[in-house]
Design a protein around this motif. Structure first.
Motif, short mmCIF file in Angstrom:
data_model
loop_
_atom_site.label_atom_id
_atom_site.label_comp_id
_atom_site.label_asym_id
_atom_site.label_seq_id
_atom_site.Cartn_x
_atom_site.Cartn_y
_atom_site.Cartn_z
N UNK A 165 21.00 -9.01 -6.20
CA UNK A 165 19.76 -8.24 -6.23
C UNK A 165 19.45 -7.77 -4.81
N UNK A 166 19.18 -6.47 -4.64
CA UNK A 166 18.82 -5.93 -3.33
C UNK A 166 17.57 -5.07 -3.48
N UNK A 167 16.59 -5.33 -2.63
CA UNK A 167 15.37 -4.54 -2.60
C UNK A 167 15.34 -3.74 -1.30
N UNK A 168 14.86 -2.49 -1.38
CA UNK A 168 14.89 -1.58 -0.24
C UNK A 168 13.46 -1.13 0.13
N UNK A 169 13.23 -0.93 1.41
CA UNK A 169 12.00 -0.34 1.90
C UNK A 169 12.37 0.76 2.89
N UNK A 170 12.05 2.01 2.56
CA UNK A 170 12.51 3.14 3.37
C UNK A 170 11.87 3.17 4.75
N UNK A 171 10.68 2.60 4.89
CA UNK A 171 10.03 2.59 6.20
C UNK A 171 10.57 1.48 7.10
N UNK A 172 11.11 0.43 6.46
CA UNK A 172 11.72 -0.64 7.23
C UNK A 172 10.81 -1.79 7.57
N UNK A 173 9.67 -1.94 6.84
CA UNK A 173 8.76 -3.05 7.13
C UNK A 173 8.52 -3.95 5.93
N UNK A 174 9.43 -3.90 4.93
CA UNK A 174 9.29 -4.77 3.77
C UNK A 174 8.08 -4.43 2.94
N UNK A 175 7.65 -5.38 2.10
CA UNK A 175 6.47 -5.17 1.25
C UNK A 175 5.38 -6.19 1.54
N UNK A 176 5.55 -6.97 2.56
CA UNK A 176 4.54 -7.92 3.01
C UNK A 176 4.77 -8.18 4.51
N UNK A 215 0.81 -1.22 0.00
CA UNK A 215 0.00 0.00 0.00
C UNK A 215 0.84 1.27 0.00
N UNK A 216 2.16 1.12 0.17
CA UNK A 216 3.04 2.29 0.20
C UNK A 216 4.16 2.09 -0.82
N UNK A 217 3.84 2.17 -2.12
CA UNK A 217 4.81 1.84 -3.17
C UNK A 217 5.99 2.80 -3.24
N UNK A 218 5.82 4.04 -2.78
CA UNK A 218 6.90 5.02 -2.86
C UNK A 218 8.08 4.64 -1.96
N UNK A 219 7.85 3.70 -1.02
CA UNK A 219 8.92 3.27 -0.12
C UNK A 219 9.84 2.23 -0.76
N UNK A 220 9.46 1.68 -1.92
CA UNK A 220 10.13 0.52 -2.49
C UNK A 220 11.04 0.89 -3.66
N UNK A 221 12.27 0.39 -3.63
CA UNK A 221 13.20 0.51 -4.76
C UNK A 221 14.10 -0.72 -4.76
N UNK A 222 14.85 -0.92 -5.82
CA UNK A 222 15.73 -2.09 -5.92
C UNK A 222 16.89 -1.79 -6.86
N UNK A 223 17.92 -2.65 -6.78
CA UNK A 223 19.06 -2.54 -7.67
C UNK A 223 19.72 -3.91 -7.82
N UNK A 224 20.45 -4.07 -8.91
CA UNK A 224 21.26 -5.28 -9.14
C UNK A 224 22.68 -4.84 -9.44
N UNK A 225 23.64 -5.37 -8.67
CA UNK A 225 25.05 -5.05 -8.86
C UNK A 225 25.81 -6.26 -9.38
N UNK A 226 26.86 -6.03 -10.16
CA UNK A 226 27.74 -7.11 -10.58
C UNK A 226 28.83 -7.33 -9.54
N UNK A 227 29.76 -8.23 -9.81
CA UNK A 227 30.78 -8.57 -8.81
C UNK A 227 31.74 -7.42 -8.54
#
Length: 331
Positions: A115-126, A71-83
């Motif tokens: 792969x790393x997913x972030x949630x700015x509020x700190x409660x994940x997405x589920x 319900x709070x999509x603005x809190x979610x972002x992600x990135x993928x890094x190489x070695x």
């Protein structure tokens, strides 16, 4: 690492790259001993361990990514890094609540990725404010990483793996030994290996087709080890030059050219050590556990009689270098 730390202080330690046989679930264990050169009054909390899983491997360049926001999509972002730590893909933040987003990602380089997913509020997405999730799938939509319940971030490694490629690699349980000692070699090769061909300079046997052979070294010297692996079509060879160092048994074992000596070896308990005044000494058992330690060593000997019979490794840290010697305890 050795050193002194003040109360409630810490230090970040970067370990050298290490080789090991990866299992489905692996365990990393960290132990501290003799803090600041003093006996620990509370040794019960001196060891911590952390399990980690082997990274899944994909053989196709295409990765299908699916993300459902909460319900709070603005809190979610992600990135993928190489070695190398470079960001190769990223996304977010998002605007659609409880919305499914999909992307097709292409990985041409055979590499390890995170792969790393972030949630700015700190409660994940589920699952407090919706049933959000993420999925990483190969080209056939087989899921190899997924999640949704986490805190501020969640990371998942994966490897873009090249089929039909084999890479030889190996390690020995010990590389500095004495005449007559046995060395166990462990295969660390990558690929679908079906055959192994070993060459042991100075060893008995001199060759082997076992995956993890045991080899006896009878004579003093420094020896190469070579492993060739095959999957039936492709071959690869690795040679480690001067890999096994065999000392001559004299009863008094000279550890290095600086005149450091341990004797007698084997010992019945009392082990004399010369040329190491002021050094830090640790004694490890065969499993790698520290069973004794001495800071700013100034005595003539150490007493191992309280230990069980077996093989121990003496780690001597001087101002110039670190020296490790294998000692047999026979009471």
């Amino acid at each position: 690492w050795t050193g002194d730390l003040g109360f409630n202080l810490g230090e970040e330690v970067t370990l050298d790259e290490m080789s090991f046989n990866s299992q489905a679930v692996n365990t990393f264990e960290f132990t501290v001993s003799n803090p600041n050169g003093q006996p620990d009054m509370n040794p019960e909390n001196n060891t911590v361990s952390q399990e980690f899983e082997a990274a899944p491997q994909i053989t196709t360049s295409i990765v299908n990514f699916e993300l459902k926001t909460d319900q709070y999509p603005a809190e979610t972002s992600w990135e993928i890094k190489n070695s190398a730590g470079e960001v190769v893909y990223s996304g977010g933040s998002y605007s659609g609540a409880n919305t499914v987003y999909t992307e097709t990602l292409e990985f041409d380089d055979f590499d390890c990725y995170t792969f790393t997913i972030f949630d700015t509020y700190g409660d994940g997405i589920c699952c407090a404010y919706g049933n959000g999730y993420y999925k990483l799938m190969d080209e056939g939509n087989v899921v190899f990483a997924e999640g949704g319940e986490f805190g501020s971030e969640d990371s998942r490694p994966f490897e873009r793996y090249e089929e039909g490629v084999v890479t030889a690699d190996f390690m020995a349980d010990v590389t500095s030994i004495e005449e007559g000692d046995v060395v166990t070699f462990t295969d660390l090769s990558l690929g679908t290996i079906t055959s192994w061909s070993w060459e042991f300079e100075g060893g008995d046997p001199a060759t082997s087709d076992e995956q993890n052979p045991e080899v006896t070294y009878a004579l003093e010297g420094v020896y190469d080890v070579t492993l060739t692996v095959s999957d039936g079509t492709n071959n690869n060879t690795m040679t480690k030059d001067d890999y096994i160092e065999v000392d001559h048994i004299t009863g008094i074992s000279t550890i290095d050219k600086d005149g450091i000596k341990l004797f007698p070896n084997p010992t019945t308990g009392k082990l004399f050590i010369e040329g190491v005044e002021g050094a830090n000494i640790k004694v490890y058992n065969i499993t790698g556990k520290v069973v004794a330690s001495y800071s700013d060593f100034s005595d003539k000997s150490i007493d191992l009689s309280g230990l069980e019979n077996g093989v121990y490794f003496i780690d001597i840290v001087t101002d110039n270098n670190t020296i490790t010697k294998k000692v047999s305890l026979i009471k």
